[in-house]
Design a protein around this motif. Sequence first.
Motif, PDB file in Angstrom:
ATOM      1  N   GLN A   1       0.846  -1.188   0.000  1.00 33.58           N
ATOM      2  CA  GLN A   1       0.000   0.000   0.000  1.00 33.58           C
ATOM      3  C   GLN A   1       0.886   1.243   0.000  1.00 33.58           C
ATOM      4  N   GLU A   2       0.458   2.258  -0.724  1.00 35.81           N
ATOM      5  CA  GLU A   2       1.232   3.490  -0.802  1.00 35.81           C
ATOM      6  C   GLU A   2       1.010   4.316   0.468  1.00 35.81           C
ATOM      7  N   ARG A   3       2.098   4.779   1.044  1.00 39.93           N
ATOM      8  CA  ARG A   3       2.034   5.586   2.259  1.00 39.93           C
ATOM      9  C   ARG A   3       2.893   6.846   2.088  1.00 39.93           C
ATOM     10  N   VAL A   4       2.664   7.816   2.981  1.00 40.61           N
ATOM     11  CA  VAL A   4       3.414   9.061   2.965  1.00 40.61           C
ATOM     12  C   VAL A   4       4.563   8.965   3.963  1.00 40.61           C
ATOM     13  N   GLY A   5       5.774   9.223   3.483  1.00 37.28           N
ATOM     14  CA  GLY A   5       6.953   9.115   4.329  1.00 37.28           C
ATOM     15  C   GLY A   5       7.559  10.463   4.658  1.00 37.28           C
ATOM     16  N   GLN A   6       8.854  10.458   4.966  1.00 42.40           N
ATOM     17  CA  GLN A   6       9.560  11.675   5.361  1.00 42.40           C
ATOM     18  C   GLN A   6       9.518  12.711   4.242  1.00 42.40           C
ATOM     19  N   GLY A   7       9.203  13.945   4.622  1.00 42.11           N
ATOM     20  CA  GLY A   7       9.145  15.022   3.655  1.00 42.11           C
ATOM     21  C   GLY A   7       7.986  14.925   2.682  1.00 42.11           C
ATOM     22  N   GLY A   8       6.981  14.092   3.001  1.00 46.23           N
ATOM     23  CA  GLY A   8       5.838  13.930   2.111  1.00 46.23           C
ATOM     24  C   GLY A   8       6.090  13.002   0.941  1.00 46.23           C
ATOM     25  N   ARG A   9       7.269  12.330   0.931  1.00 46.18           N
ATOM     26  CA  ARG A   9       7.584  11.423  -0.180  1.00 46.18           C
ATOM     27  C   ARG A   9       6.760  10.140  -0.060  1.00 46.18           C
ATOM     28  N   LEU A  10       6.249   9.669  -1.213  1.00 43.74           N
ATOM     29  CA  LEU A  10       5.441   8.452  -1.223  1.00 43.74           C
ATOM     30  C   LEU A  10       6.327   7.217  -1.344  1.00 43.74           C
ATOM     31  N   PHE A  11       5.947   6.156  -0.645  1.00 43.68           N
ATOM     32  CA  PHE A  11       6.649   4.876  -0.747  1.00 43.68           C
ATOM     33  C   PHE A  11       5.639   3.759  -0.516  1.00 43.68           C
TER      34      PHE A  11
ATOM     35  N   LEU B   1      15.129  -1.663   6.156  1.00 45.64           N
ATOM     36  CA  LEU B   1      16.396  -1.964   5.473  1.00 45.64           C
ATOM     37  C   LEU B   1      16.584  -1.079   4.245  1.00 45.64           C
ATOM     38  N   LYS B   2      15.512  -0.865   3.530  1.00 48.65           N
ATOM     39  CA  LYS B   2      15.564  -0.057   2.314  1.00 48.65           C
ATOM     40  C   LYS B   2      15.802   1.412   2.619  1.00 48.65           C
ATOM     41  N   GLY B   3      15.399   1.863   3.787  1.00 45.62           N
ATOM     42  CA  GLY B   3      15.589   3.257   4.165  1.00 45.62           C
ATOM     43  C   GLY B   3      14.337   4.103   4.087  1.00 45.62           C
ATOM     44  N   ASP B   4      13.210   3.500   3.715  1.00 41.14           N
ATOM     45  CA  ASP B   4      11.952   4.253   3.663  1.00 41.14           C
ATOM     46  C   ASP B   4      11.371   4.491   5.049  1.00 41.14           C
ATOM     47  N   MET B   5      11.684   3.591   5.978  1.00 42.30           N
ATOM     48  CA  MET B   5      11.132   3.669   7.329  1.00 42.30           C
ATOM     49  C   MET B   5      12.246   3.523   8.358  1.00 42.30           C
TER      50      MET B   5
END
Length: 462
Positions: free
Chosen positions: A311-321, A371-375
């Motif tokens: 599912q698409e979520r909003v991450g740091q700085g409003g970036r989608l991941f 691990l990927k750095g998104d979270m």
Amino acid sequence: MIKIFGHYFHKRSALQVAVEAAAVMVAAFFAVWLQASLRKPVSILDASLTGALVAANFVMVNATLGLYENARSFSLGVMRIRAGVAWVASGAITLGLLVLMPKVIDKSIWLVFAVLMAAKALVILQRELSVSMLPASVTRTRVLIYGAGLRAQAAAESLLQSDPRVDVVGFYVSPNETQIDMPSQRLYRHPRKLSDIVVEQEVDEIIVALTERRGGSMPMRDLLDCKLDGVRVMDVATHFEQKVGQIRLDTMSAGYLIFGDGFEQGMVRTLVKRLVDLMGSLVLLALAAPVMLLTAILIKLDSRGPILYSQERVGQGGRLFHVVKFRSMRTDAEKDGVPRWATAGDSRVTRVGRVIRKCRVDELPQLFSVLKGDMSLVGPRPERQFFVEQLTQQIPFYAVRHSIKPGVTGWAQVRYQYGSTLEDTTQKLQYDLYYVKNHSLFLDLVVLFETIGVVLTGKGAQ
């Protein structure tokens, strides 16, 4: 309250941890030296290290089970049951530590173990007696709230919920207050002086909780005199931050966030957090691999559809991941295309889904996003863009939570249950703001330990 690495602890809790850790450490040191006199000598360093490890495991088990919390989160009977569980669990860990240290303990392992278990039992008994036998003047805090409006009411309610050893002695009405929301029998008014009431009621702390702060609304000289006499005086916004772990939206302004301390996002902090995330997620993935494999099999057997969902979520700085979780709902959960929050007793949740959501196992695949750095391991919960766009317009400062990476677990997750309403989201945001303002490696460790307690007790799950 005392501040340790940016996070606030009640002095009683900090003192309790220090005393119990010291007592168990001394007992361990004594036990090791006792067996050494019977079997073989050991160095002071080895005996001290053994004592430190045993004391650390005792304190961590107690903290995980919530035995150092001030809040009325469970009854006295439940606290006693948890103390018993803590005694058994820390005993099992202690036995494992002793077995792994043959050079120190030699063949007198059961002598050392018996001494340590007796010491832990005495510490638990001391904790019980200190609650029931000490006089109220030592164990209780008497608080006077300056104000009688909605903010004063919120402050009083939070005090009674966050610390059962607090007595709210009353409310002092400001001359400029027009709306009174507290019962008249608990009100104090001008011309009675604030300092006289403090002496009469033996007040330990004053919380300034005024809804309106026009000129002349606060007796500054009286408040200063009280502070100089040893009475703690604090603003209501500071009260919520220190005592409840929230940045309350209804008691603060942008200036409180801008000019106050915290919100540090330095390079060193970012680098250390990333290294901890990498090492922690690798270790957790290795430990959780059997659980994840079993979960995948059960999901496949329970219902049709994929094991995982993205599912698409909003991450740091409003970036989608894209975040990946174990599927806990039916595949047609949003067949009309309209996003919905999960609610208590949600009919869309599968049989296996109810179990893995309660134990938070459905969150484990998010470790790959770490691990990927998104979270990050710890941070605000990532939300869907559909909800973020709505909540940013409806709730002040909602976008502040996107200044750091979202987390697999977080301060709001261990302090508040799943939210399915605007009010729930506002409450969780206030915890998120506290984390963003005060986040540190130490606070991350606190959250991780509390997450273990949440998983073990199922608190807040749905």
